[in-house]
Design an enzyme around this catalytic site. Structure first.
Site, short mmCIF file in Angstrom:
data_model
loop_
_atom_site.label_atom_id
_atom_site.label_comp_id
_atom_site.label_asym_id
_atom_site.label_seq_id
_atom_site.Cartn_x
_atom_site.Cartn_y
_atom_site.Cartn_z
N ARG A 250 40.61 39.93 53.03
CA ARG A 250 41.20 40.52 51.90
C ARG A 250 39.96 40.38 50.78
O ARG A 250 38.92 39.62 51.05
CB ARG A 250 42.45 39.44 51.18
CG ARG A 250 41.97 38.18 51.53
CD ARG A 250 42.79 37.07 50.48
NE ARG A 250 41.78 37.42 49.30
CZ ARG A 250 40.70 36.97 48.84
NH1 ARG A 250 40.12 36.10 49.81
NH2 ARG A 250 40.18 37.19 47.74
N GLY A 251 40.17 40.74 49.58
CA GLY A 251 38.92 40.72 48.60
C GLY A 251 38.50 42.25 48.74
O GLY A 251 38.34 42.80 49.83
N ALA A 252 38.52 42.97 47.68
CA ALA A 252 38.21 44.29 47.57
C ALA A 252 36.96 44.79 48.51
O ALA A 252 36.98 45.59 49.42
CB ALA A 252 38.02 44.87 46.36
N ARG B 50 46.63 48.86 52.06
CA ARG B 50 46.69 48.38 50.40
C ARG B 50 46.28 49.44 49.51
O ARG B 50 45.22 50.08 49.37
CB ARG B 50 45.59 47.13 50.19
CG ARG B 50 45.43 45.97 51.15
CD ARG B 50 46.59 45.11 50.92
NE ARG B 50 46.76 44.62 49.63
CZ ARG B 50 46.11 43.57 49.00
NH1 ARG B 50 45.05 42.86 49.89
NH2 ARG B 50 46.25 42.89 47.94
N GLN C 205 45.20 32.08 46.93
CA GLN C 205 43.90 32.28 47.17
C GLN C 205 42.99 31.19 46.42
O GLN C 205 41.99 30.96 47.22
CB GLN C 205 43.35 33.75 46.80
CG GLN C 205 44.21 34.97 47.62
CD GLN C 205 45.52 35.36 47.06
OE1 GLN C 205 46.10 34.64 46.06
NE2 GLN C 205 45.83 36.46 47.45
N ASP D 170 39.74 44.52 41.41
CA ASP D 170 40.05 45.64 42.59
C ASP D 170 39.69 46.99 42.03
O ASP D 170 39.47 47.89 42.92
CB ASP D 170 41.38 45.54 42.96
CG ASP D 170 41.49 44.17 43.55
OD1 ASP D 170 41.64 43.07 42.88
OD2 ASP D 170 41.67 44.20 44.92
N ASN E 295 43.12 43.62 38.69
CA ASN E 295 42.75 42.48 39.51
C ASN E 295 44.04 41.78 39.82
O ASN E 295 45.25 41.99 39.24
CB ASN E 295 41.82 41.80 38.62
CG ASN E 295 40.96 40.53 39.55
OD1 ASN E 295 40.71 40.88 40.42
ND2 ASN E 295 40.84 39.64 39.10
N LYS E 296 43.80 40.82 40.62
CA LYS E 296 45.01 39.95 40.99
C LYS E 296 45.68 39.32 39.72
O LYS E 296 45.47 39.25 38.80
CB LYS E 296 44.31 38.62 41.62
CG LYS E 296 45.31 37.56 42.22
CD LYS E 296 46.18 38.05 43.25
CE LYS E 296 45.56 38.75 44.35
NZ LYS E 296 46.09 39.75 45.01
#
Lengths: 356, 356
Positions: free
Chosen positions: A54-56, A97, A204, A245, A255-256
């Site tokens: 995970r993580g763009a 995603r 996270q 993201d 973003n998150k």
């Protein structure tokens, strides 16, 4: 905050080993450091979907390798043009995603390469797709290092820094984006201390960022997301820095979930709010955040935690994975090409990649 | 939001049965409705400390019964004046939770009563202490009903309402404070829908508020605390209403951690922010929120959840149980005597109980 004297350790969340990807399966952290070997494109899709990777930026890297895994065993004497196969695989991977632009960015490069090589033998295209993935991977490491170096000038000595989600080595090729800035400030002996939001629902912050900061010896303290405002008021937060993201042309930033709240809270307390953004996360095709699709994830992520139910099971839930922070609340972007301040519409445009 | 057609159920979180307290042990909710019978003052202290009974008004009620449990078996022919015993018990109970003023308020009434009756036989004082507890309990039910009736005029038809923590029947004698307003609006056929913050770290929102709203048939949806800002922006929140643990003379309000953030977010979105406050939660002895002690609780509440570790075990943690919302961010207080608007210093003062 207990100073940590351990030797810093460099985390590699993705590796290419001979003929497959090896990732740290992030769903097991911080309890177990479990490495997962992936040989098939379907497994790449599942790993992205299930947040094993995970993580763009890391998603982009994994997807690029995934394209190669998807084509490497295809027959090289097919009548069907191979770019059709590659496009199909890329369309499939893109569904894992919807919000992160790095995913479609990496896949777009694979499609373009395949078209550019349409007169070459398939075997050469396969090789080129693997080389592309490796170069995206290596380039991401360079980009993250540059973001860190560029951003650390924003960090005062003894700064209290608040961050959200995980934007470190686990989320990228290496170092990370927002965490790269923090690492570089730490390595520059600025004596920073970091407030880590736990980042519900998937934690996270508590699971991954604390784990990374501990490994690299950066002093930190964990809080719940609901404590950020009080920490800003009472505990000395000098800046907030987050990842992204997807950034629209005007600077609106997905973003998150929880990032938008932090931006408002930072503004209320007159604290600068920075977004660490590789240029690949800027989507020049969209004018504003209104055009960014927001992934809604399974209700179970809110109703349960680590397999343990925490609410009545029939409770209705809203679970957006991301939010959009309007550009007005952002002090500056930190990119591999330097720090970008308002007017974002004008200044981000200068970073638009020139395509031949 | 699924409309719930069940018959509403009235929850009684505390009952006095013959010679003991029966509480719903809230640490087991929502998984089990476990009733705990308490016969001793030490168990009352433990139940308050461990949040088996929680919510400022409910703590006050439990503590008042606790005083009686502490004295009921004391010999009635002691040489020591009995008010010394009562004061000792009250000092002990007051240590269970430092922030909620209702606890000290209820205990103060017990001490005062004992002094007033210092020439009466101890057996009569014992009876009077039980009657005091019962009357605090009954009065709280009336107060909560009045807060609900007064507050529901603030609720527009079809309102989206965001709330935090648990302020319902579980937290009070009956109905609750902020939730009483919501219940009364719902019973008044205003078709409200409620956004329930999960309220980390102890999840009073996801565990308790959803459970209560489900029982009473109020449409609701659960979110993580980090989603509140996005819900305000995207989903139609017409007001925020919360409870309180202590209000200073100027209106500064201590409440569950995360409340301060919601007040800032509400202001940013031009959404009214209401505090449901029984007059007993107003501490007329303090001028501002600076004088309110903020309880810091065990780091394990953040590092683990329902016995499951969610962060590296040696991670440093900051875990304040409450924050203080400055009065400037509060639109109005809803009390049993009506709605109080600014200037709070002036208008709260009018509620100060006259003491003989």
């Amino acid at each position: 905050m207990i100073p940590n004297k351990k030797k810093p350790e460099v985390v590699q969340s993705i590796q290419w080993i001979d003929d497959h990807i090896r990732i740290i399966d992030q769903t097991y952290l911080p309890h177990r450091e479990f490495f997962l070997d992936i040989f098939e494109v379907g497994r790449v899709w599942e790993a992205i979907r299930s947040l094993r990777v995970r993580g763009a930026p890391a998603i982009g890297i994994a997807a690029a390798y995934g394209v190669y895994l998807g084509v490497k065993d295809l027959p090289e004497d097919s009548i069907q043009p191979f770019h059709t196969d590659v496009e199909g695989i890329c369309e499939y991977l893109a569904t894992a995603r919807p919000t992160a632009v790095n995913l479609t960015w990496a896949l777009g490069q694979a499609v373009r390469l395949t078209h550019d090589m349409k007169d070459e033998p398939f075997s050469k295209v396969k090789e080129a797709l693997l080389d592309l993935a490796k170069s995206i991977h290596e380039e991401d490491k360079r980009i993250c290092a540059d973001i860190g170096k560029n951003g650390q000038e924003l960090i005062p000595k003894n700064a209290g820094i608040l961050t959200h989600c995980n934007t470190g080595s686990l989320a990228t090729g290496q170092y990370g984006t927002a965490l790269s800035i923090i690492y570089h400030a730490h390595l520059g002996k600025k004596k920073v201390h970091v407030w880590v939001d736990e980042t519900r629902p998937l934690l996270q912050g508590s699971r991954l960022t604390t784990w990374e900061l501990e490994k690299t010896g950066v002093p930190h303290r964990l809080i719940t997301d609901s404590m950020a405002a009080w920490v800003m008021k009472e505990k000395g937060v000098d800046l907030v820095v987050v990842g992204t993201d997807r950034v629209a042309r005007n600077g609106d930033t997905a973003n998150k979930i929880g990032t938008y709240a932090l931006a408002i809270l930072a503004r209320h307390h007159n604290i600068p709010f920075y977004v660490a953004a590789p240029i690949s996360s800027i989507d020049f095709s969209i004018a504003s955040g209104d055009e960014i699709p927001i992934e809604e994830r399974d209700t179970g992520e809110v109703l349960a935690l680590a397999g343990r139910q925490i609410a009545p099971s029939d409770t209705p839930v809203y679970n957006p994975a991301f939010d959009v922070t309007p550009h007005e609340l952002i002090t500056a972007f930190v990119t591999e090409k330097g720090i970008i301040r308002p007017d974002f519409s004008k200044n981000l445009e200068k970073l638009r990649p020139q395509q031949g």
